[in-house]
Design a protein around this motif. Sequence first.
Motif, short mmCIF file in Angstrom:
data_model
loop_
_atom_site.label_atom_id
_atom_site.label_comp_id
_atom_site.label_asym_id
_atom_site.label_seq_id
_atom_site.Cartn_x
_atom_site.Cartn_y
_atom_site.Cartn_z
N TRP A 79 5.13 -32.79 -0.05
CA TRP A 79 5.41 -31.46 0.48
C TRP A 79 5.08 -31.39 1.97
CZ3 TRP A 79 2.37 -29.18 -4.16
CH2 TRP A 79 3.18 -29.21 -5.30
N GLU A 83 7.61 -30.49 4.99
CA GLU A 83 7.33 -29.47 6.00
C GLU A 83 7.50 -30.04 7.41
OE1 GLU A 83 3.38 -28.23 5.02
OE2 GLU A 83 4.07 -26.79 3.53
N ASN A 93 9.86 -22.90 7.95
CA ASN A 93 9.28 -23.29 6.67
C ASN A 93 9.40 -22.12 5.69
OD1 ASN A 93 7.77 -24.21 4.54
ND2 ASN A 93 5.90 -24.56 5.71
N LEU A 95 7.98 -21.76 2.95
CA LEU A 95 6.72 -21.52 2.27
C LEU A 95 5.62 -21.02 3.22
CD1 LEU A 95 6.67 -24.70 0.01
CD2 LEU A 95 7.47 -22.41 -0.57
N GLU A 96 6.01 -20.68 4.44
CA GLU A 96 5.04 -20.19 5.42
C GLU A 96 4.34 -18.94 4.88
OE1 GLU A 96 2.85 -20.61 8.64
OE2 GLU A 96 4.61 -21.85 8.37
N GLY A 97 3.03 -18.95 4.94
CA GLY A 97 2.27 -17.80 4.49
C GLY A 97 1.80 -17.90 3.04
N CYS A 98 2.29 -18.90 2.32
CA CYS A 98 1.85 -19.08 0.94
C CYS A 98 0.54 -19.87 0.93
CB CYS A 98 2.89 -19.86 0.13
SG CYS A 98 4.42 -18.99 -0.11
N SER A 99 -0.36 -19.49 0.06
CA SER A 99 -1.62 -20.23 -0.03
C SER A 99 -1.43 -21.43 -0.94
CB SER A 99 -2.72 -19.32 -0.58
OG SER A 99 -2.42 -18.96 -1.91
N GLU A 100 -2.30 -22.42 -0.74
CA GLU A 100 -2.22 -23.61 -1.59
C GLU A 100 -2.68 -23.27 -2.99
OE1 GLU A 100 -3.75 -27.31 -0.24
OE2 GLU A 100 -3.13 -26.92 1.80
#
Length: 100
Positions: A79, A83, A93, A95-100
Motif C-alpha cells: 500500500w 501511495e 491519494n 485514502l488521504e485522511g484515513c487512519s491505519e
Amino acid sequence: MGRCLRTFRNTLKNNFVDKGVTPFERYGFITPDDWKKFVVKASSENFKQKSEHGKSLSKKNIFRPNLGPDGYRAKLLKWRQMEERLRLAGIPNPLEGCSE
C-alpha cells in the motif's frame, strides 16, 4: 486453530450428519459417544437457527477480509508503494485522511 476447528466441524456436519453416516472409518479418533453428542448438538433447533443467521450474514458480506498468507505487514508495504506511485504520478491519494 479456530478456523481449522470450525472447518472440521462444518465438514463433519455437511458430510456425515446431514447424510446420516458415521465418520469412524475416516476419523478414527472420534469415539461413538462423542459422535452421538455432536449429532445431537448439530441437529438441535438452536444450532439450526444460529447456522441460518450466520449464512444470511455471510451472504451480506461481499468484501471478504482476507489479507492472504503474508498478512497485514506485507500488504502495508504494498500500500505504501502504491501511495508513492500515485504521488509521483500527481494523482491525489484516495485514502488521504484515513487512519491505519
